[in-house]
Design a protein around this motif. Sequence first.
Motif, PDB file in Angstrom:
ATOM      1  N   LYS A  31      -0.414   1.351  -3.920  1.00 31.94           N
ATOM      2  CA  LYS A  31      -0.525   0.307  -2.634  1.00 31.94           C
ATOM      3  C   LYS A  31      -1.271   0.903  -1.667  1.00 31.94           C
ATOM      4  O   LYS A  31      -1.202   1.658  -1.284  1.00 31.94           O
ATOM      5  N   TYR A  33      -3.356  -0.611   2.304  1.00 27.11           N
ATOM      6  CA  TYR A  33      -3.377  -1.744   3.207  1.00 27.11           C
ATOM      7  C   TYR A  33      -4.303  -1.543   4.231  1.00 27.11           C
ATOM      8  O   TYR A  33      -4.689  -0.329   4.585  1.00 27.11           O
ATOM      9  N   TYR A  35      -4.791  -2.281   8.337  1.00 24.24           N
ATOM     10  CA  TYR A  35      -4.199  -3.038   9.711  1.00 24.24           C
ATOM     11  C   TYR A  35      -5.149  -3.182  10.738  1.00 24.24           C
ATOM     12  O   TYR A  35      -6.106  -2.147  10.949  1.00 24.24           O
ATOM     13  N   LEU A  45      -1.608  -7.079   9.949  1.00 24.16           N
ATOM     14  CA  LEU A  45      -1.861  -6.587   8.388  1.00 24.16           C
ATOM     15  C   LEU A  45      -3.026  -7.498   8.027  1.00 24.16           C
ATOM     16  O   LEU A  45      -2.682  -8.830   8.318  1.00 24.16           O
ATOM     17  N   TYR A  48      -4.279  -6.216   1.847  1.00 29.64           N
ATOM     18  CA  TYR A  48      -3.643  -5.187   0.910  1.00 29.64           C
ATOM     19  C   TYR A  48      -3.923  -5.418  -0.392  1.00 29.64           C
ATOM     20  O   TYR A  48      -4.461  -6.179  -0.761  1.00 29.64           O
ATOM     21  N   TYR A  50      -2.211  -3.997  -4.410  1.00 32.53           N
ATOM     22  CA  TYR A  50      -1.226  -3.254  -5.273  1.00 32.53           C
ATOM     23  C   TYR A  50      -1.920  -2.452  -6.422  1.00 32.53           C
ATOM     24  O   TYR A  50      -0.989  -2.108  -7.082  1.00 32.53           O
ATOM     25  N   SER A  54      -6.861  -5.633  -7.436  1.00 32.68           N
ATOM     26  CA  SER A  54      -5.878  -6.565  -6.866  1.00 32.68           C
ATOM     27  C   SER A  54      -6.192  -6.461  -5.159  1.00 32.68           C
ATOM     28  O   SER A  54      -6.254  -5.351  -4.661  1.00 32.68           O
ATOM     29  N   GLU A  56      -5.411  -8.922  -1.621  1.00 29.00           N
ATOM     30  CA  GLU A  56      -4.494 -10.250  -0.917  1.00 29.00           C
ATOM     31  C   GLU A  56      -5.048  -9.897   0.418  1.00 29.00           C
ATOM     32  O   GLU A  56      -5.218  -8.933   1.028  1.00 29.00           O
ATOM     33  N   TYR A  96       5.935   3.180  -4.322  1.00 26.42           N
ATOM     34  CA  TYR A  96       7.612   3.217  -4.367  1.00 26.42           C
ATOM     35  C   TYR A  96       7.937   2.860  -5.988  1.00 26.42           C
ATOM     36  O   TYR A  96       7.256   2.331  -6.404  1.00 26.42           O
ATOM     37  N   GLY A 103       9.061   4.942  -0.315  1.00 31.08           N
ATOM     38  CA  GLY A 103       7.931   3.892  -0.251  1.00 31.08           C
ATOM     39  C   GLY A 103       7.408   3.928   1.223  1.00 31.08           C
ATOM     40  O   GLY A 103       6.959   3.101   1.854  1.00 31.08           O
ATOM     41  N   GLU A 104       7.385   5.265   1.722  1.00 34.73           N
ATOM     42  CA  GLU A 104       6.878   5.273   2.978  1.00 34.73           C
ATOM     43  C   GLU A 104       5.374   5.053   2.998  1.00 34.73           C
ATOM     44  O   GLU A 104       4.699   5.321   2.090  1.00 34.73           O
ATOM     45  N   LEU A 105       5.128   4.466   4.205  1.00 36.82           N
ATOM     46  CA  LEU A 105       3.628   4.202   4.642  1.00 36.82           C
ATOM     47  C   LEU A 105       3.086   5.476   5.140  1.00 36.82           C
ATOM     48  O   LEU A 105       3.551   5.861   6.010  1.00 36.82           O
ATOM     49  N   PHE A 107      -0.576   6.859   6.831  1.00 36.26           N
ATOM     50  CA  PHE A 107      -1.701   6.125   7.434  1.00 36.26           C
ATOM     51  C   PHE A 107      -2.801   7.181   7.953  1.00 36.26           C
ATOM     52  O   PHE A 107      -2.584   8.391   7.822  1.00 36.26           O
TER      53      PHE A 107
ATOM     54  N   THR B  34      13.362   0.841   7.678  1.00 41.03           N
ATOM     55  CA  THR B  34      12.469   2.134   7.915  1.00 41.03           C
ATOM     56  C   THR B  34      11.907   2.304   9.358  1.00 41.03           C
ATOM     57  O   THR B  34      11.341   1.007   9.765  1.00 41.03           O
ATOM     58  N   TYR B  36       8.970   3.839  12.089  1.00 39.97           N
ATOM     59  CA  TYR B  36       7.906   4.316  12.452  1.00 39.97           C
ATOM     60  C   TYR B  36       7.866   4.850  13.995  1.00 39.97           C
ATOM     61  O   TYR B  36       7.974   3.993  14.769  1.00 39.97           O
ATOM     62  N   GLY B  43      -2.215   6.599  13.688  1.00 38.87           N
ATOM     63  CA  GLY B  43      -1.498   5.539  13.008  1.00 38.87           C
ATOM     64  C   GLY B  43       0.064   5.978  12.981  1.00 38.87           C
ATOM     65  O   GLY B  43       0.459   7.120  13.401  1.00 38.87           O
ATOM     66  N   PRO B  44       0.877   4.934  12.715  1.00 40.24           N
ATOM     67  CA  PRO B  44       2.211   5.381  12.940  1.00 40.24           C
ATOM     68  C   PRO B  44       2.548   6.555  11.860  1.00 40.24           C
ATOM     69  O   PRO B  44       2.003   6.435  10.728  1.00 40.24           O
ATOM     70  N   PHE B  46       6.093   8.077   9.699  1.00 46.89           N
ATOM     71  CA  PHE B  46       7.428   7.792   9.343  1.00 46.89           C
ATOM     72  C   PHE B  46       8.599   8.769   9.977  1.00 46.89           C
ATOM     73  O   PHE B  46       8.166   9.775  10.446  1.00 46.89           O
ATOM     74  N   GLN B  49      14.602   6.418   7.230  1.00 48.11           N
ATOM     75  CA  GLN B  49      14.900   5.182   6.620  1.00 48.11           C
ATOM     76  C   GLN B  49      16.114   5.228   6.140  1.00 48.11           C
ATOM     77  O   GLN B  49      16.792   6.211   5.616  1.00 48.11           O
ATOM     78  N   LEU B  92      10.219  -2.720   1.418  1.00 50.85           N
ATOM     79  CA  LEU B  92       9.728  -1.544   0.983  1.00 50.85           C
ATOM     80  C   LEU B  92       8.432  -1.682   0.487  1.00 50.85           C
ATOM     81  O   LEU B  92       8.046  -0.788  -0.411  1.00 50.85           O
ATOM     82  N   THR B  94       7.563  -3.182  -2.544  1.00 50.96           N
ATOM     83  CA  THR B  94       8.034  -3.289  -3.779  1.00 50.96           C
ATOM     84  C   THR B  94       7.275  -4.616  -4.343  1.00 50.96           C
ATOM     85  O   THR B  94       7.457  -5.459  -3.619  1.00 50.96           O
ATOM     86  N   ARG B  96       5.229  -7.565  -4.991  1.00 50.20           N
ATOM     87  CA  ARG B  96       4.243  -8.118  -4.258  1.00 50.20           C
ATOM     88  C   ARG B  96       4.423  -8.564  -3.132  1.00 50.20           C
ATOM     89  O   ARG B  96       3.920  -9.353  -2.501  1.00 50.20           O
ATOM     90  N   LEU B  99       3.981  -5.152   3.751  1.00 50.96           N
ATOM     91  CA  LEU B  99       4.580  -4.619   4.825  1.00 50.96           C
ATOM     92  C   LEU B  99       3.894  -5.101   6.072  1.00 50.96           C
ATOM     93  O   LEU B  99       2.767  -4.850   6.427  1.00 50.96           O
TER      94      LEU B  99
END
Lengths: 116, 111
Positions: A31, A33, A35, A45, A48, A50, A54, A56, A96, A103-105, A107, B34, B36, B43-44, B46, B49, B92, B94, B96, B99
């Motif tokens: 995944k 993204y 921003y 956002l 993004y 997946y 893919s 979106e 994730y 599932g931490e982002l 950056f 979560t 941040y 950027g943010p 973590f 969580q 999360l 997960t 589709r 965030l």
Amino acid sequence: EADIYQTPRYLVIGTGKKITLECSQTMGHDKMYWYQQDPGMELHLIHYSYGVNSTEKGDLSSESTVSRIRTEHFPLTLESARPSHTSQYLCASSDYRGGTNTGELFFGEGSRLTVL
Amino acid sequence: LAKTTQPISMDSYEGQEVNITCSHNNIATNDYITWYQQFPSQGPRFIIQGYKTKVTNEVASLFIPADRKSSTLSLPRVSLSDTAVYYCLVGLGTGRRALTFGSGTRLQVQP
């Protein structure tokens, strides 16, 4: 330590130019993204993905486009930059798979674009 | 996607404990919460969580009541370097689901 890189960090260009902001990650994350954030404002956002092939659109409408031909690469393109595109663009990735994975982002450091 | 509500700003002094609360009334069963932290021009990153009850790590604690409709980030003994914007995120990413960040809370720590 996150392994996600953005280039350029800073870019000043004239109106009408085509620009591509690069984003690469070496973590194998599915995944990714993009921003957009103006100074002192919240993150929006705009795109993004997946996985490969893919993409979106996000919550904020953007004239930019993205592609995901390879897992590690998620470039953002503006065909004709305008002053209204002046902003900071932040790329992120996450993965994730359940269990203890958060599932931490992660950056990148951002690309600050100024269009004159 | 669950919408979050946080205070726009908070002020504190060095050495104090700071608690930032986030409301997320329509949190889904599978959503995690979560937090941040973001410094200017970065950027943010973590912080912590959790899913329910209490989670603690080396920098913060996260308290989540049984109904999970809110959560509280607790920063013990803040310092000037904790001055930043703090975001609460629910979900999360997960499947589709994308965030989306809320407005965040701007914490200003004074000497």
